[in-house]
Design an enzyme around this catalytic site. Structure first.
Site, PDB file in Angstrom:
ATOM      1  N   TRP A 187      56.579  59.502  85.502  1.00 26.00           N
ATOM      2  CA  TRP A 187      57.048  60.613  86.354  1.00 26.00           C
ATOM      3  C   TRP A 187      58.513  60.359  86.799  1.00 26.00           C
ATOM      4  CZ3 TRP A 187      58.112  59.469  91.574  1.00 26.00           C
ATOM      5  CH2 TRP A 187      58.882  60.916  92.330  1.00 26.00           C
ATOM      6  N   GLU A 228      54.592  63.977  84.028  1.00 27.26           N
ATOM      7  CA  GLU A 228      54.283  64.608  85.197  1.00 27.26           C
ATOM      8  C   GLU A 228      55.124  65.620  85.862  1.00 27.26           C
ATOM      9  OE1 GLU A 228      52.843  61.938  88.023  1.00 27.26           O
ATOM     10  OE2 GLU A 228      51.829  63.410  89.450  1.00 27.26           O
ATOM     11  N   LYS A 230      56.762  68.200  88.728  1.00 28.31           N
ATOM     12  CA  LYS A 230      56.879  68.331  90.315  1.00 28.31           C
ATOM     13  C   LYS A 230      57.693  69.507  90.886  1.00 28.31           C
ATOM     14  CE  LYS A 230      57.069  65.388  94.364  1.00 28.31           C
ATOM     15  NZ  LYS A 230      56.867  63.934  94.751  1.00 28.31           N
ATOM     16  N   ASP A 261      49.267  66.875  89.135  1.00 29.17           N
ATOM     17  CA  ASP A 261      49.098  66.419  90.403  1.00 29.17           C
ATOM     18  C   ASP A 261      48.854  67.459  91.219  1.00 29.17           C
ATOM     19  OD1 ASP A 261      49.592  65.504  93.200  1.00 29.17           O
ATOM     20  OD2 ASP A 261      50.322  63.617  92.242  1.00 29.17           O
ATOM     21  N   HIS A 264      51.417  68.913  93.633  1.00 31.54           N
ATOM     22  CA  HIS A 264      52.845  69.202  92.809  1.00 31.54           C
ATOM     23  C   HIS A 264      53.248  70.615  92.670  1.00 31.54           C
ATOM     24  CE1 HIS A 264      53.810  64.797  91.376  1.00 31.54           C
ATOM     25  NE2 HIS A 264      53.342  64.778  92.946  1.00 31.54           N
ATOM     26  N   HIS A 288      45.995  64.212  88.391  1.00 27.73           N
ATOM     27  CA  HIS A 288      45.948  63.465  89.668  1.00 27.73           C
ATOM     28  C   HIS A 288      45.367  64.000  90.640  1.00 27.73           C
ATOM     29  CE1 HIS A 288      49.785  60.377  88.341  1.00 27.73           C
ATOM     30  NE2 HIS A 288      48.840  60.224  87.942  1.00 27.73           N
ATOM     31  N   ASP A 296      53.717  67.954  99.719  1.00 23.97           N
ATOM     32  CA  ASP A 296      53.118  66.939  98.930  1.00 23.97           C
ATOM     33  C   ASP A 296      52.921  65.621  99.693  1.00 23.97           C
ATOM     34  OD1 ASP A 296      52.242  65.568  96.498  1.00 23.97           O
ATOM     35  OD2 ASP A 296      54.239  64.839  95.940  1.00 23.97           O
ATOM     36  N   ASP A 298      50.380  63.542  99.891  1.00 30.96           N
ATOM     37  CA  ASP A 298      49.590  62.610  99.111  1.00 30.96           C
ATOM     38  C   ASP A 298      48.537  62.049 100.031  1.00 30.96           C
ATOM     39  OD1 ASP A 298      50.218  62.062  96.303  1.00 30.96           O
ATOM     40  OD2 ASP A 298      52.376  61.955  97.232  1.00 30.96           O
ATOM     41  N   ASP A 328      45.707  60.206  92.976  1.00 30.21           N
ATOM     42  CA  ASP A 328      47.001  59.928  93.339  1.00 30.21           C
ATOM     43  C   ASP A 328      47.220  60.228  94.779  1.00 30.21           C
ATOM     44  OD1 ASP A 328      49.640  59.120  93.505  1.00 30.21           O
ATOM     45  OD2 ASP A 328      50.404  60.587  92.256  1.00 30.21           O
TER      46      ASP A 328
HETATM   47  C1  RNT Z   1      54.724  61.386  92.503  1.00 33.34           C
HETATM   48  C2  RNT Z   1      53.987  61.482  91.544  1.00 33.34           C
HETATM   49  C3  RNT Z   1      53.590  60.247  90.796  1.00 33.34           C
HETATM   50  C4  RNT Z   1      53.420  58.878  91.740  1.00 33.34           C
HETATM   51  C5  RNT Z   1      52.888  57.934  91.027  1.00 33.34           C
HETATM   52  C6  RNT Z   1      52.881  56.777  92.054  1.00 33.34           C
HETATM   53  O1  RNT Z   1      54.813  62.671  93.402  1.00 33.34           O
HETATM   54  O2  RNT Z   1      52.695  62.099  92.199  1.00 33.34           O
HETATM   55  O3  RNT Z   1      52.336  60.304  90.250  1.00 33.34           O
HETATM   56  O4  RNT Z   1      52.853  59.467  92.930  1.00 33.34           O
HETATM   57  O5  RNT Z   1      53.417  57.784  89.918  1.00 33.34           O
HETATM   58 ZN    ZN Z   2      50.771  62.206  90.691  1.00 32.02          ZN
END
Ligand code: RNT
Ligand code: ZN
Length: 420
Positions: A187, A228, A230, A261, A264, A288, A296, A298, A328
């Protein structure tokens, strides 16, 4: 040891209920048992990592909170991991980022990392009988301000290309040692605050850099590369190089894995709905599981509609073998081990719920009588899933229900609070 809930009896009754709608719960449990969940190391230490002189977390992501007891070194992180694993049923993998290297106090540049910096993790995993996944760390670094693989400066691009190539070697070694592919996720944070004039040049550079990274052929039974996408990051609100279309197109054309993810995409965009179309053009996808709250952010993943629907689509598409599941999120405001346990157990529960759907019956009704199909999906939501889940915990010798929190609290008092 946790047998005071009539867990077995409840399971037997649930089994009968599910049999009525054509679902075999024993078979379901076997599938759940086989599905490994990749647990991310970065929840354990708010993404500090072990790089000598390592910088602040950057790249538009952020861990908020200051809960006591963060793991400060590999030993503590592994100890915490083991505690979490002891409270989660089924099988787990450990997902390691490149900044979690071990260098005995030496400063090692990202483009100089080697297999030997990760043998501590590999030995530990082998001892525990688990497998590892890996990630290039292309952020939290002075050379990662703005653009990395899509930087106009060839020196910076090459620096990150070399880093990612080395990550592939390390991941390959993990895969060889564990006898199954290490999922290597790439990513990049590249993007900008305002929409640029030259988006196609940036994406061209990303393509060229990724092609260089992937130029060496590594067998897929040892390593599977993932990209990945985003939508945006903090400071990259208007444009990201690795957008959804960019990463989809890249993954499909290079025959590699695409990572989805849950945080994202646009808040009203369904990741679940992307599964079927992705499976028609990609061999494999990586998830993820995460939870964005307004952005985002997390947050720890929980059993919400997004997660449930995501897992349902995987199962309805009959694609569990083509999907890898990882977590994640990074919440520094609560006990970090609890965060792992909650997120992993929630992900597994969502998967269990999906596995218990009478898919054959529902698909038949979809064609014959959509009203009945609709009615049945609502009834399914209140089937005794939890009786099956409790039994799964029991046969895995982990606490049934909320009992695991006592263990976490004890560990917090005995270990975490003494970390100073
Ligand atoms: C970031 C991505 C990625 C990271 C990881 C730690 O927005 O989601 O996956 O969170 O690589
Ligand atoms: Zn991620």
């Amino acid at each position: 040891m946790y047998g005071d809930h009539n867990v077995e009896e409840a399971y037997k009754l649930a089994k009968e209920r599910y049999a009525e709608i054509g679902v075999d719960t024993d078979q379901t449990l076997e599938r759940l048992q086989k599905t490994e969940i990749s647990v991310h190391c970065w929840q354990g230490d708010d993404f500090h990592g072990f790089e000598e002189g390592g910088g602040e977390l950057s790249g538009g992501i952020m861990a908020t909170g200051n809960y006591e007891g963060r793991a400060r070194n590999p030993e503590e992180l592994r100890q915490d991991y083991e505690k979490a694993f002891s409270l989660i049923p089924g099988r787990q993998r450990a997902n390691i980022h490149a900044i979690y290297l071990e260098t005995q106090g030496k400063k090692v540049e990202r483009d100089e990392i080697e297999i030997r910096h990760f043998t501590g993790w590999m030995d530990w995993a082998q001892e525990l009988g688990i497998s590892l996944d890996f990630n290039s760390t292309i952020f939290s670094h002075p050379k990662a301000e703005g653009y990395t693989l899509a930087n106009y400066d060839e020196g910076i691009r090459n620096y990150w290309i070399e880093h990612a190539k080395r990550c592939r070697k390390i991941g390959q070694e993990m895969g060889k040692r564990q006898g199954n592919p290490c999922m290597l996720n790439h990513w990049i944070p590249d993007g900008s605050k305002e929409y640029p004039m030259d988006s196609i040049e940036r994406r061209q550079l990303y393509t060229e850099s990724m092609d260089k990274i992937l130029s060496e052929n590594i067998p897929k039974k040892e390593l599977m590369d993932c990209v990945e996408s985003k939508l945006f990051g903090i400071g990259m609100e208007s444009f990201t190089v690795g957008s959804a279309e960019m990463c989809f197109g890249y993954a499909a054309s290079r025959n590699i894995v695409l990572t989805y993810d849950l945080g994202h995409f646009h808040p009203t965009e369904s990741v679940a709905d992307k599964i079927s179309s992705s499976l028609l053009f990609l061999d494999h996808i990586m998830l993820h599981t995460s939870r964005g709250v307004r952005w985002d952010s997390d947050h720890v993943v929980i059993q919400n509609d997004d997660l449930y629907h995501l897992m349902q689509e995987v199962i309805r598409c009959n694609a569990l073998e083509r999907v890898s599941v990882g977590l994640d999120f990074f919440d520094a405001s609560i006990n970090r081990i609890a965060a792992w346990v909650i997120g992993t157990r929630s992900t597994q529960k969502a998967l269990l719920n999906a596995l218990l759907e009478p898919v054959t019956l529902l698909k038949k009704l979809e064609k014959e009588d959509v009203t009945e199909r609709f009615a049945l999906t609502e009834e399914c939501k209140n089937m005794p899933v939890n009786a099956v889940w409790d039994y799964f915990c029991e046969i895995n010798n982990v606490p049934v229900g909320i009992k695991w929190i006592d263990d976490v609290k004890k560990y917090e008092h005995e270990i975490l609070l003494n970390r100073g």
